[in-house]
Design a protein around this motif. Structure first.
Motif, mmCIF file in Angstrom:
data_model
loop_
_atom_site.group_PDB
_atom_site.id
_atom_site.type_symbol
_atom_site.label_atom_id
_atom_site.label_comp_id
_atom_site.label_asym_id
_atom_site.label_seq_id
_atom_site.Cartn_x
_atom_site.Cartn_y
_atom_site.Cartn_z
ATOM 1 N N LEU A 111 0.550 -0.962 -0.392
ATOM 2 C CA LEU A 111 0.220 0.083 0.266
ATOM 3 C C LEU A 111 1.056 1.531 0.716
ATOM 4 O O LEU A 111 0.900 2.216 -0.725
ATOM 5 N N GLU A 112 1.873 1.535 0.996
ATOM 6 C CA GLU A 112 2.650 2.304 1.074
ATOM 7 C C GLU A 112 3.187 2.685 -0.222
ATOM 8 O O GLU A 112 3.512 3.961 -0.281
ATOM 9 N N VAL A 115 0.894 4.009 -3.310
ATOM 10 C CA VAL A 115 0.735 4.928 -3.129
ATOM 11 C C VAL A 115 1.232 6.398 -3.259
ATOM 12 O O VAL A 115 1.660 7.285 -4.239
ATOM 13 N N SER A 116 3.306 5.598 -2.816
ATOM 14 C CA SER A 116 4.040 6.970 -2.814
ATOM 15 C C SER A 116 4.111 7.170 -4.529
ATOM 16 O O SER A 116 5.050 7.928 -4.557
ATOM 17 N N MET A 119 0.277 8.541 -6.109
ATOM 18 C CA MET A 119 -0.151 10.051 -6.470
ATOM 19 C C MET A 119 0.246 10.947 -6.914
ATOM 20 O O MET A 119 0.192 11.702 -7.580
ATOM 21 N N THR A 261 -6.028 3.544 -6.307
ATOM 22 C CA THR A 261 -5.385 3.619 -4.821
ATOM 23 C C THR A 261 -6.610 3.347 -4.168
ATOM 24 O O THR A 261 -6.718 3.437 -2.997
ATOM 25 N N SER A 265 -7.452 0.686 -0.727
ATOM 26 C CA SER A 265 -8.303 1.532 0.473
ATOM 27 C C SER A 265 -9.246 0.328 0.242
ATOM 28 O O SER A 265 -9.263 -0.254 1.305
#
Length: 288
Positions: A111-112, A115-116, A119, A261, A265
């Motif tokens: 996830l991290e 998204v990093s 985004m 993204t 979630s």
């Protein structure tokens, strides 16, 4: 929701039950968390289908499918996609496979990391399309459409739609903020984090409007067509403009990033609950 999630360090239902028990309230408050888990699963079940449509449009725009095509042709192309179950199933499967692959990796690696990367890329592509909209679109008409107030348009239906959009956009009421709150380190100030979420969400929404509507108005198209705006109106505009294949491809890649993204979630909410409830591995919970 973020505060309760971080305090409980558990899934949405258990964090709600824990918070209620600590103040002597009924454990039935856990129902709020259950609704979140159910809502996330149900939303993902249709959101992933639309995510598949978005990915399907990336090769279409790259190949110049919409170049010179009229409104009837673009509409027929969209209806052909929807009318082909095999194609819809294939692209839905691609979207879900990417989502599952990311969630399988866990919080740090999956996830991290996703998204990093996604985004910032989404933000940069949005800025590029806004720049194109300023140069080649009807930017003044887009600004007027977005920001000139017309209070006669505000009805109960519009207010309900706005509330739904706000809740969905920041993940409130569907377990996402409980779940991410559970992963949030104790040294991060919650008010600042939540304000930043609201600011970033609003900023991206405004940029998306500034990217889309000037292009729509410059091509004399209808801005009020719901899903057709993305899959019919905009491809028609991209097909009529110089460099439309490049701009269109960037737009649908950007939209795919945004959809992914959200999807990771949504999937994380039931996965975290299954891991906790059943003791399954993340792999088993995610694949199930």
């Amino acid at each position: 929701e973020t505060m309760i999630g971080r305090h409980g360090h558990m899934s949405a239902p258990v964090s709600m039950q824990k918070a209620a028990a600590e103040v002597g309230a009924s454990k039935s408050w856990g129902i709020v968390g259950w609704f979140g888990v159910a809502a996330a699963f149900l939303i993902l079940s249709f959101y992933s289908v639309i995510g598949g449509w978005v990915i399907a449009y990336v090769p279409k725009t790259i190949s110049g499918t919409f170049a010179g095509m009229d409104a009837a042709g673009v509409n027929a192309d969209f209806n052909a996609l929807l009318g082909n179950p095999t194609s819809v199933l294939f692209w839905h499967t691609v979207f879900i496979a990417v989502t599952v692959a990311i969630v399988l990796q866990g919080i740090k690696s999956g996830l991290e990391r996703a998204v990093s990367i996604m985004m910032p890329a989404l933000f940069v592509m949005l800025l590029l399309i806004v720049g194109y909209a300023i140069a080649a679109g009807d930017f003044s008409a887009g600004l007027s459409f977005l920001f000139a107030p017309d209070f006669s348009k505000i009805t109960a239906e519009v207010i309900l739609a706005a509330i739904g959009q706000a809740f969905f956009s920041i993940g409130v009421g569907i377990g996402i903020m409980f779940t991410y709150g559970a992963y949030l380190p104790d040294d991060i100030p919650l008010p600042r984090a939540c304000v930043m979420i609201a600011i970033a969400d609003t900023l991206v929404a405004i940029l998306a409007g500034l990217a889309i509507f000037p292009i729509v108005f410059a091509n004399g198209l209808d801005p009020d067509t719901g899903p057709g705006l993305v899959f019919v109106t905009l491809p028609l505009a991209f097909g009529q403009m110089t460099g439309g294949a490049i701009i269109g491809t960037a737009f649908f890649v950007l939209l795919a990033f945004a959809a992914l993204t959200s999807a990771i979630s949504l999937l994380e909410v039931p996965v975290s609950w299954l891991e906790e409830r059943s003791g399954w591995t993340r792999r088993s919970a995610t694949l199930t």
